[in-house]
Design a protein around this motif. Structure first.
Motif, PDB file in Angstrom:
ATOM      1  N   SER A 173      -6.885 135.674   8.582  1.00 45.07           N
ATOM      2  CA  SER A 173      -7.198 136.725   9.551  1.00 45.07           C
ATOM      3  C   SER A 173      -7.772 137.963   8.851  1.00 45.07           C
ATOM      4  CB  SER A 173      -5.943 137.105  10.339  1.00 45.07           C
ATOM      5  OG  SER A 173      -4.884 137.453   9.460  1.00 45.07           O
ATOM      6  N   LEU A 174      -8.809 138.544   9.455  1.00 44.50           N
ATOM      7  CA  LEU A 174      -9.506 139.702   8.906  1.00 44.50           C
ATOM      8  C   LEU A 174      -9.537 140.823   9.930  1.00 44.50           C
ATOM      9  CD1 LEU A 174     -11.536 141.075   6.846  1.00 44.50           C
ATOM     10  CD2 LEU A 174     -13.355 139.972   8.191  1.00 44.50           C
ATOM     11  N   GLY A 175      -9.213 142.021   9.468  1.00 43.90           N
ATOM     12  CA  GLY A 175      -9.392 143.213  10.279  1.00 43.90           C
ATOM     13  C   GLY A 175     -10.578 143.998   9.764  1.00 43.90           C
ATOM     14  N   VAL A 176     -11.444 144.471  10.658  1.00 40.96           N
ATOM     15  CA  VAL A 176     -12.618 145.255  10.288  1.00 40.96           C
ATOM     16  C   VAL A 176     -12.498 146.629  10.925  1.00 40.96           C
ATOM     17  CG1 VAL A 176     -15.121 145.457  10.382  1.00 40.96           C
ATOM     18  CG2 VAL A 176     -14.065 143.197  10.110  1.00 40.96           C
ATOM     19  N   ILE A 177     -12.382 147.662  10.084  1.00 40.29           N
ATOM     20  CA  ILE A 177     -12.284 149.038  10.571  1.00 40.29           C
ATOM     21  C   ILE A 177     -13.687 149.636  10.644  1.00 40.29           C
ATOM     22  CG2 ILE A 177     -11.340 151.333  10.142  1.00 40.29           C
ATOM     23  CD1 ILE A 177      -9.083 149.976   8.547  1.00 40.29           C
ATOM     24  N   GLY A 178     -14.100 150.002  11.850  1.00 41.00           N
ATOM     25  CA  GLY A 178     -15.430 150.565  12.039  1.00 41.00           C
ATOM     26  C   GLY A 178     -16.446 149.493  12.367  1.00 41.00           C
ATOM     27  N   LEU A 179     -17.293 149.751  13.350  1.00 37.04           N
ATOM     28  CA  LEU A 179     -18.263 148.739  13.771  1.00 37.04           C
ATOM     29  C   LEU A 179     -19.681 149.301  13.744  1.00 37.04           C
ATOM     30  CD1 LEU A 179     -18.147 145.774  14.657  1.00 37.04           C
ATOM     31  CD2 LEU A 179     -18.271 146.571  17.024  1.00 37.04           C
ATOM     32  N   GLY A 180     -20.072 149.804  12.579  1.00 37.27           N
ATOM     33  CA  GLY A 180     -21.436 150.279  12.385  1.00 37.27           C
ATOM     34  C   GLY A 180     -22.249 149.256  11.618  1.00 37.27           C
ATOM     35  N   GLY A 181     -23.190 149.759  10.791  1.00 34.19           N
ATOM     36  CA  GLY A 181     -24.049 148.876  10.017  1.00 34.19           C
ATOM     37  C   GLY A 181     -23.276 147.952   9.099  1.00 34.19           C
ATOM     38  N   LEU A 182     -22.265 148.480   8.401  1.00 32.28           N
ATOM     39  CA  LEU A 182     -21.455 147.658   7.510  1.00 32.28           C
ATOM     40  C   LEU A 182     -20.465 146.804   8.292  1.00 32.28           C
ATOM     41  CD1 LEU A 182     -22.586 149.924   5.578  1.00 32.28           C
ATOM     42  CD2 LEU A 182     -20.490 149.629   4.256  1.00 32.28           C
ATOM     43  N   GLY A 183     -19.776 147.422   9.248  1.00 35.96           N
ATOM     44  CA  GLY A 183     -18.727 146.724   9.972  1.00 35.96           C
ATOM     45  C   GLY A 183     -19.227 145.513  10.732  1.00 35.96           C
ATOM     46  N   HIS A 184     -20.374 145.626  11.361  1.00 34.97           N
ATOM     47  CA  HIS A 184     -20.847 144.480  12.138  1.00 34.97           C
ATOM     48  C   HIS A 184     -21.232 143.318  11.222  1.00 34.97           C
ATOM     49  CE1 HIS A 184     -25.188 145.117  11.369  1.00 34.97           C
ATOM     50  NE2 HIS A 184     -25.442 144.059  12.101  1.00 34.97           N
ATOM     51  N   MET A 185     -21.667 143.620   9.981  1.00 35.40           N
ATOM     52  CA  MET A 185     -21.937 142.544   9.034  1.00 35.40           C
ATOM     53  C   MET A 185     -20.637 141.901   8.552  1.00 35.40           C
ATOM     54  SD  MET A 185     -25.115 142.029   8.888  1.00 35.40           S
ATOM     55  CE  MET A 185     -24.947 140.755   7.632  1.00 35.40           C
ATOM     56  N   ALA A 186     -19.578 142.701   8.393  1.00 33.50           N
ATOM     57  CA  ALA A 186     -18.282 142.139   8.013  1.00 33.50           C
ATOM     58  C   ALA A 186     -17.789 141.175   9.083  1.00 33.50           C
ATOM     59  CB  ALA A 186     -17.270 143.256   7.787  1.00 33.50           C
ATOM     60  N   VAL A 187     -18.013 141.509  10.352  1.00 30.93           N
ATOM     61  CA  VAL A 187     -17.628 140.611  11.440  1.00 30.93           C
ATOM     62  C   VAL A 187     -18.418 139.309  11.352  1.00 30.93           C
ATOM     63  CG1 VAL A 187     -17.612 140.275  13.942  1.00 30.93           C
ATOM     64  CG2 VAL A 187     -16.937 142.487  12.983  1.00 30.93           C
ATOM     65  N   LYS A 188     -19.719 139.424  11.149  1.00 27.80           N
ATOM     66  CA  LYS A 188     -20.565 138.231  11.073  1.00 27.80           C
ATOM     67  C   LYS A 188     -20.165 137.336   9.894  1.00 27.80           C
ATOM     68  CE  LYS A 188     -24.710 140.061  13.363  1.00 27.80           C
ATOM     69  NZ  LYS A 188     -25.190 138.911  14.166  1.00 27.80           N
ATOM     70  N   PHE A 189     -19.909 137.937   8.729  1.00 26.14           N
ATOM     71  CA  PHE A 189     -19.489 137.143   7.581  1.00 26.14           C
ATOM     72  C   PHE A 189     -18.115 136.523   7.831  1.00 26.14           C
ATOM     73  CE2 PHE A 189     -22.310 139.962   4.770  1.00 26.14           C
ATOM     74  CZ  PHE A 189     -23.319 139.014   4.738  1.00 26.14           C
ATOM     75  N   GLY A 190     -17.204 137.303   8.403  1.00 23.63           N
ATOM     76  CA  GLY A 190     -15.876 136.782   8.688  1.00 23.63           C
ATOM     77  C   GLY A 190     -15.916 135.551   9.570  1.00 23.63           C
ATOM     78  N   LYS A 191     -16.729 135.606  10.612  1.00 26.71           N
ATOM     79  CA  LYS A 191     -16.845 134.440  11.499  1.00 26.71           C
ATOM     80  C   LYS A 191     -17.502 133.268  10.784  1.00 26.71           C
ATOM     81  CE  LYS A 191     -15.608 134.087  14.894  1.00 26.71           C
ATOM     82  NZ  LYS A 191     -14.243 133.642  15.286  1.00 26.71           N
ATOM     83  N   ALA A 192     -18.495 133.546   9.939  1.00 27.34           N
ATOM     84  CA  ALA A 192     -19.155 132.472   9.194  1.00 27.34           C
ATOM     85  C   ALA A 192     -18.189 131.801   8.219  1.00 27.34           C
ATOM     86  CB  ALA A 192     -20.364 133.019   8.450  1.00 27.34           C
ATOM     87  N   PHE A 193     -17.227 132.573   7.713  1.00 29.90           N
ATOM     88  CA  PHE A 193     -16.227 132.028   6.795  1.00 29.90           C
ATOM     89  C   PHE A 193     -15.092 131.310   7.522  1.00 29.90           C
ATOM     90  CE2 PHE A 193     -17.400 135.702   3.767  1.00 29.90           C
ATOM     91  CZ  PHE A 193     -18.329 134.917   3.098  1.00 29.90           C
ATOM     92  N   GLY A 194     -15.070 131.383   8.833  1.00 30.30           N
ATOM     93  CA  GLY A 194     -14.018 130.716   9.590  1.00 30.30           C
ATOM     94  C   GLY A 194     -12.759 131.538   9.752  1.00 30.30           C
ATOM     95  N   LEU A 195     -12.873 132.861   9.655  1.00 31.77           N
ATOM     96  CA  LEU A 195     -11.717 133.737   9.800  1.00 31.77           C
ATOM     97  C   LEU A 195     -11.515 134.123  11.262  1.00 31.77           C
ATOM     98  CD1 LEU A 195     -12.420 136.230   6.847  1.00 31.77           C
ATOM     99  CD2 LEU A 195     -11.104 134.111   6.776  1.00 31.77           C
ATOM    100  N   SER A 196     -10.297 134.504  11.580  1.00 30.59           N
ATOM    101  CA  SER A 196     -10.009 135.132  12.858  1.00 30.59           C
ATOM    102  C   SER A 196     -10.237 136.626  12.662  1.00 30.59           C
ATOM    103  CB  SER A 196      -8.561 134.867  13.281  1.00 30.59           C
ATOM    104  OG  SER A 196      -8.249 135.590  14.457  1.00 30.59           O
ATOM    105  N   VAL A 197     -11.190 137.211  13.402  1.00 29.24           N
ATOM    106  CA  VAL A 197     -11.638 138.580  13.137  1.00 29.24           C
ATOM    107  C   VAL A 197     -11.193 139.537  14.240  1.00 29.24           C
ATOM    108  CG1 VAL A 197     -13.623 140.076  12.732  1.00 29.24           C
ATOM    109  CG2 VAL A 197     -13.646 137.718  11.875  1.00 29.24           C
ATOM    110  N   THR A 198     -10.538 140.613  13.815  1.00 22.04           N
ATOM    111  CA  THR A 198     -10.128 141.681  14.717  1.00 22.04           C
ATOM    112  C   THR A 198     -10.876 142.949  14.358  1.00 22.04           C
ATOM    113  OG1 THR A 198      -7.900 140.790  15.066  1.00 22.04           O
ATOM    114  CG2 THR A 198      -8.209 143.141  15.479  1.00 22.04           C
ATOM    115  N   VAL A 199     -11.546 143.550  15.333  1.00 22.75           N
ATOM    116  CA  VAL A 199     -12.231 144.817  15.118  1.00 22.75           C
ATOM    117  C   VAL A 199     -11.288 145.951  15.496  1.00 22.75           C
ATOM    118  CG1 VAL A 199     -14.124 146.312  15.867  1.00 22.75           C
ATOM    119  CG2 VAL A 199     -14.528 143.863  15.487  1.00 22.75           C
ATOM    120  N   LEU A 200     -11.162 146.924  14.593  1.00 27.73           N
ATOM    121  CA  LEU A 200     -10.330 148.105  14.828  1.00 27.73           C
ATOM    122  C   LEU A 200     -11.261 149.301  14.958  1.00 27.73           C
ATOM    123  CD1 LEU A 200      -8.335 146.732  12.000  1.00 27.73           C
ATOM    124  CD2 LEU A 200      -7.012 147.482  13.970  1.00 27.73           C
TER     125      LEU A 200
END
Length: 344
Positions: A173-200
Motif C-alpha cells: 500500500s502506498l500513500g501519496v501526499i499532494g496531487l500535483g505534477g509529482l504526486g499524479h506521477m507517483a499515483v501512476k507509478f504506484g498503480k503500474a507497480f500493482g500497489l494499492s494507492v491512497t491519495v492524501l
C-alpha cells in the motif's frame, strides 16, 4: 568534423531582471564538442521549481540535429530528453555508479550553472541545447515528446525513491501526499507497480480525478481527522510531494511498522517526534531526481507500460501566465511548452 569553433545563435525566453518576468532573449550555445549532442528542443516542461528557483527550467525533450565524432549511442534524428543536470565530474563513486546527481563535486544543473566551457547554462525555454552524450536520454519514437518532457523531472523525482526503497511490490500500500505534477506521477507509478494507492490531499476538488482519471484506490481529505485516523498503521509507503509547510507526525502514524516515508517536496522545515520513527522502526528519507541509469530505465518503463503524464500544452507566449497559475496550483497536472511551434 566537430564544430569546435562554431557558435550558433539561440532564441529563447528568459527572466532578465528582478521581476522574474520572461521575455524573448537571444544568446549563443557552446560549440559542439566531440562527445556532445546538439538537440532541437520541441517541448519543455514547466516545473514548480521554476517558481521557487527563479525560473529554473529543466524538463527538455527534442530531436537530435548534430552529434560529435565520439558519440556512439545517439544519432541524428533520435528523440531524446535532457533532465535537471547536464554534466558531473564522471570520476567519483556516485558518477561511477550512474547516480550523477549525487556527484561529489556537484552536478552541473541545466539552468544557471557553469558549463564545461565556462559559460552559464540557460535551461530549456530555447530553440536548441548542446549536452554531453551521457546526459541525454533516448525516447522511443512512439512515445510523444510532449509527454516525455515531464518525465525528466516530475517523473524521475518520484520514480527514484520508489525504486530505491522497494515501493514496487505488488499488493503493498502506498500513500501519496499532494496531487500535483509529482504526486499524479507517483499515483501512476504506484498503480503500474500493482500497489494499492491512497491519495492524501487538502483539496476535495481533486477526489474525482484521483479516483477515476488516475486510478487511485482511495482518497483522503487530510483536514478530516476521522478519515485520517481510519488509515492508522495501514500504509507500507508514503511519497510526500508537498512543498508547503505541513505536520509530519500525523502522516508518519499512517505507516505500518518498518514503513518508509520518502520526502521529495521542499517545505521550509521538517519537524516530528522521534517516537514517530523509533516506535515503529520507520524510515524517513529524502530524495531529489535520479541518476542517468535510473532516468533511462524510467523512460523505457513508461513507454512499455504506456504511462503518460497529464499535461496541458501551451505556447511560449503563455509562459508567464503559466507560472502564475502554478503558484495558484491551477494546473492539471503539468504545463508543457510547445517550443517547436511557438518559439519564433
Amino acid at each position: 568534423m566537430d564544430s569546435q569553433t562554431k557558435t550558433e545563435n539561440c532564441l529563447g525566453w528568459a527572466a532578465t531582471d528582478p521581476t522574474g518576468v520572461l521575455s524573448p532573449y537571444k544568446f549563443s550555445r557552446r560549440p559542439l564538442g566531440s562527445d556532445d549532442v546538439s538537440i532541437k528542443i520541441t517541448h519543455c516542461g514547466v516545473c514548480y521549481a521554476d517558481v521557487i528557483w527563479s525560473r529554473n527550467i529543466h524538463e527538455i525533450a527534442g530531436i537530435v540535429k548534430e552529434v560529435g565524432s565520439n558519440v556512439q549511442g545517439i544519432k541524428v534524428g533520435d528523440h531524446v530528453g535532457v533532465g535537471t543536470y547536464v554534466n558531473s565530474c564522471r570520476n567519483c563513486e556516485y558518477c561511477n555508479d550512474g547516480v550523477e546527481v549525487q556527484c561529489v563535486k556537484g552536478p552541473v544543473f541545466t539552468f544557471n550553472h557553469i558549463d564545461v566551457d565556462g559559460t552559464v547554462t540557460k535551461g530549456g525555454y530555447s530553440s536548441h541545447i548542446v549536452v554531453h552524450e551521457r546526459y541525454c536520454f533516448k525516447i522511443p519514437n512512439n512515445y510523444p515528446l510532449a509527454s516525455a518532457a515531464p518525465l525528466l523531472c516530475a517523473g524521475i523525482t518520484v520514480y527514484t525513491p520508489m525504486m530505491r526503497y522497494n515501493m514496487n511490490q505488488p499488493g503493498k500500500s502506498l500513500g501519496v501526499i499532494g496531487l500535483g505534477g509529482l504526486g499524479h506521477m507517483a499515483v501512476k507509478f504506484g498503480k503500474a507497480f500493482g500497489l494499492s494507492v491512497t491519495v492524501l490531499s487538502t483539496s476535495t476538488s481533486k477526489k474525482e480525478e484521483a479516483l477515476s482519471l488516475l486510478g487511485a484506490d482511495n482518497f483522503i481529505v487530510t483536514s478530516d481527522q476521522e478519515q485520517v485516523k481510519g488509515l492508522s498503521k495501514s500504509l507500507d509507503f508514503i511519497i510526500d510531494t508537498a512543498s508547503g509547510d505541513h505536520p509530519f507526525d500525523p502522516y508518519l502514524s499512517l505507516l505500518k511498522s518498518a514503513g518508509v516515508y520518502a520526502l521529495v517536496g521542499f517545505p521550509s522545515e521538517i519537524k516530528f517526534s522521534p517516537a514517530s520513527l523509533n516506535m515503529g522502526m520507520k524510515t524517513f528519507a529524502g530524495s531529489v531526481t535520479g541518476g542517468t541509469k535510473m532516468i533511462q530505465e524510467m523512460i523505457s518503463f513508461c513507454a512499455a507500460r504506456k504511462i503518460y503524464p497529464q499535461i496541458e500544452v501551451i505556447p511560449i507566449q503563455y509562459a508567464n501566465e503559466a507560472l502564475e497559475r502554478l503558484v495558484k496550483k491551477d494546473v492539471k497536472y503539468r504545463f508543457v511548452i510547445d517550443i517547436e511551434n511557438t518559439l519564433k
